[in-house]
Design a protein around this motif. Structure first.
Motif, PDB file in Angstrom:
ATOM      1  N   SER A 143      18.045  -4.411 -15.791  1.00 27.33           N
ATOM      2  CA  SER A 143      17.515  -5.760 -15.598  1.00 27.33           C
ATOM      3  C   SER A 143      17.920  -6.632 -16.778  1.00 27.33           C
ATOM      4  O   SER A 143      18.465  -6.138 -17.774  1.00 27.33           O
ATOM      5  N   GLU A 144      17.623  -7.916 -16.684  1.00 26.93           N
ATOM      6  CA  GLU A 144      17.927  -8.846 -17.779  1.00 26.93           C
ATOM      7  C   GLU A 144      17.217  -8.445 -19.064  1.00 26.93           C
ATOM      8  O   GLU A 144      17.708  -8.684 -20.152  1.00 26.93           O
ATOM      9  N   SER A 145      16.052  -7.824 -18.923  1.00 30.01           N
ATOM     10  CA  SER A 145      15.292  -7.410 -20.102  1.00 30.01           C
ATOM     11  C   SER A 145      15.707  -6.019 -20.599  1.00 30.01           C
ATOM     12  O   SER A 145      15.140  -5.512 -21.558  1.00 30.01           O
ATOM     13  N   GLN A 151      18.681   0.642  -7.374  1.00 28.31           N
ATOM     14  CA  GLN A 151      18.735  -0.347  -6.290  1.00 28.31           C
ATOM     15  C   GLN A 151      19.299   0.331  -5.051  1.00 28.31           C
ATOM     16  O   GLN A 151      20.392   0.892  -5.100  1.00 28.31           O
ATOM     17  N   ASP A 152      18.524   0.334  -3.964  1.00 30.32           N
ATOM     18  CA  ASP A 152      19.078   0.763  -2.681  1.00 30.32           C
ATOM     19  C   ASP A 152      19.118  -0.455  -1.767  1.00 30.32           C
ATOM     20  O   ASP A 152      18.971  -1.586  -2.228  1.00 30.32           O
ATOM     21  N   SER A 153      19.312  -0.251  -0.492  1.00 32.35           N
ATOM     22  CA  SER A 153      19.437  -1.397   0.419  1.00 32.35           C
ATOM     23  C   SER A 153      18.118  -2.124   0.642  1.00 32.35           C
ATOM     24  O   SER A 153      18.110  -3.249   1.136  1.00 32.35           O
ATOM     25  N   ASN A 154      16.986  -1.510   0.268  1.00 34.74           N
ATOM     26  CA  ASN A 154      15.690  -2.130   0.520  1.00 34.74           C
ATOM     27  C   ASN A 154      14.906  -2.518  -0.727  1.00 34.74           C
ATOM     28  O   ASN A 154      14.219  -3.533  -0.725  1.00 34.74           O
ATOM     29  N   ASP A 161      12.288   4.239 -18.454  1.00 29.80           N
ATOM     30  CA  ASP A 161      13.480   4.561 -19.242  1.00 29.80           C
ATOM     31  C   ASP A 161      13.876   3.344 -20.052  1.00 29.80           C
ATOM     32  O   ASP A 161      13.724   2.220 -19.610  1.00 29.80           O
ATOM     33  N   ASN A 162      14.437   3.576 -21.217  1.00 32.25           N
ATOM     34  CA  ASN A 162      14.887   2.465 -22.056  1.00 32.25           C
ATOM     35  C   ASN A 162      16.400   2.323 -22.019  1.00 32.25           C
ATOM     36  O   ASN A 162      17.018   1.958 -23.007  1.00 32.25           O
ATOM     37  N   ALA A 163      17.014   2.626 -20.899  1.00 34.36           N
ATOM     38  CA  ALA A 163      18.456   2.467 -20.701  1.00 34.36           C
ATOM     39  C   ALA A 163      19.270   3.344 -21.643  1.00 34.36           C
ATOM     40  O   ALA A 163      20.257   2.911 -22.199  1.00 34.36           O
ATOM     41  N   SER A 164      18.868   4.605 -21.806  1.00 33.82           N
ATOM     42  CA  SER A 164      19.661   5.535 -22.602  1.00 33.82           C
ATOM     43  C   SER A 164      20.943   5.856 -21.844  1.00 33.82           C
ATOM     44  O   SER A 164      21.130   5.460 -20.703  1.00 33.82           O
ATOM     45  N   ASN A 165      21.836   6.595 -22.480  1.00 36.75           N
ATOM     46  CA  ASN A 165      23.131   6.884 -21.861  1.00 36.75           C
ATOM     47  C   ASN A 165      23.032   7.810 -20.652  1.00 36.75           C
ATOM     48  O   ASN A 165      23.838   7.725 -19.747  1.00 36.75           O
TER      49      ASN A 165
END
Length: 179
Positions: A143-145, A151-154, A161-165
């Motif tokens: 996300s922007e933050s 994300q799926d189709s719905n 999670d803090n966007a780790s590798n």
């Protein structure tokens, strides 16, 4: 005793229906809630691709004020209003966010309660491993933050999670978003 309880419930619902009709509350939604109370005293917590508890994206916020409480929330854009969705049985099921300058139209619904589930059985608290088993096509995004989500189709499924590798199978869903 059970018959007396049903009769009292019916009288209560009939009385509520008369009062709410004077407030112009959607008759169909009131009937749905009445049926749920009469059947098994539960509310349908099924997350649909475009709605939750009868609230849909682009609906007028005024159509649902009887189950929404306006909240002062600094996390979201100050041009948007945030409402908390609760029922008699469940508190804080979701947040309902209005569109930017048009604060009357619903922009997104953020489900925060583990009791609510998608048709695949995904809810707040579901592991990433389970999602991989149930959803064949999805993307992992930030996300922007900087928060990671699937994300799926719905839906968007936000993770703890803090966007780790790497993404651990044990990561859990913290929010399910309908947009």
């Amino acid at each position: 005793m059970k018959t007396t309880l049903y009769i009292l419930s019916f009288l209560f619902l009939f009385g509520c229906k008369k009062i709410t009709n004077e407030l112009n509350i959607d008759e169909n939604k009131l009937d749905e809630i009445s049926e749920a109370i009469m059947e098994d005293n539960t509310v349908d917590l099924f997350i649909r691709k475009d709605s939750f508890l009868g609230i849909s994206i682009y609906d007028s916020i005024n159509e649902h004020k009887f189950i929404l409480t306006k909240q002062v929330d600094t996390i979201y854009n100050p041009e948007q209003d945030c409402y908390v969705l609760s029922t008699i049985q469940y508190e804080n099921l979701a947040k309902v966010i209005t569109k930017g300058k048009n604060k009357n139209s619903i922009d997104r619904i953020i489900i925060t309660s583990p009791e609510a589930k998608t048709e695949l059985g995904i809810s707040v608290g579901t592991s990433f491993k389970y999602i991989k088993e149930k959803i064949s096509a999805f993307e992992i995004k930030n996300s922007e933050s900087g928060r990671r989500y699937i994300q799926d189709s719905n839906f968007k499924y936000f993770l703890n999670d803090n966007a780790s590798n790497t993404i651990s199978d044990s990561l859990k869903v913290t929010q399910i978003i309908i947009e």
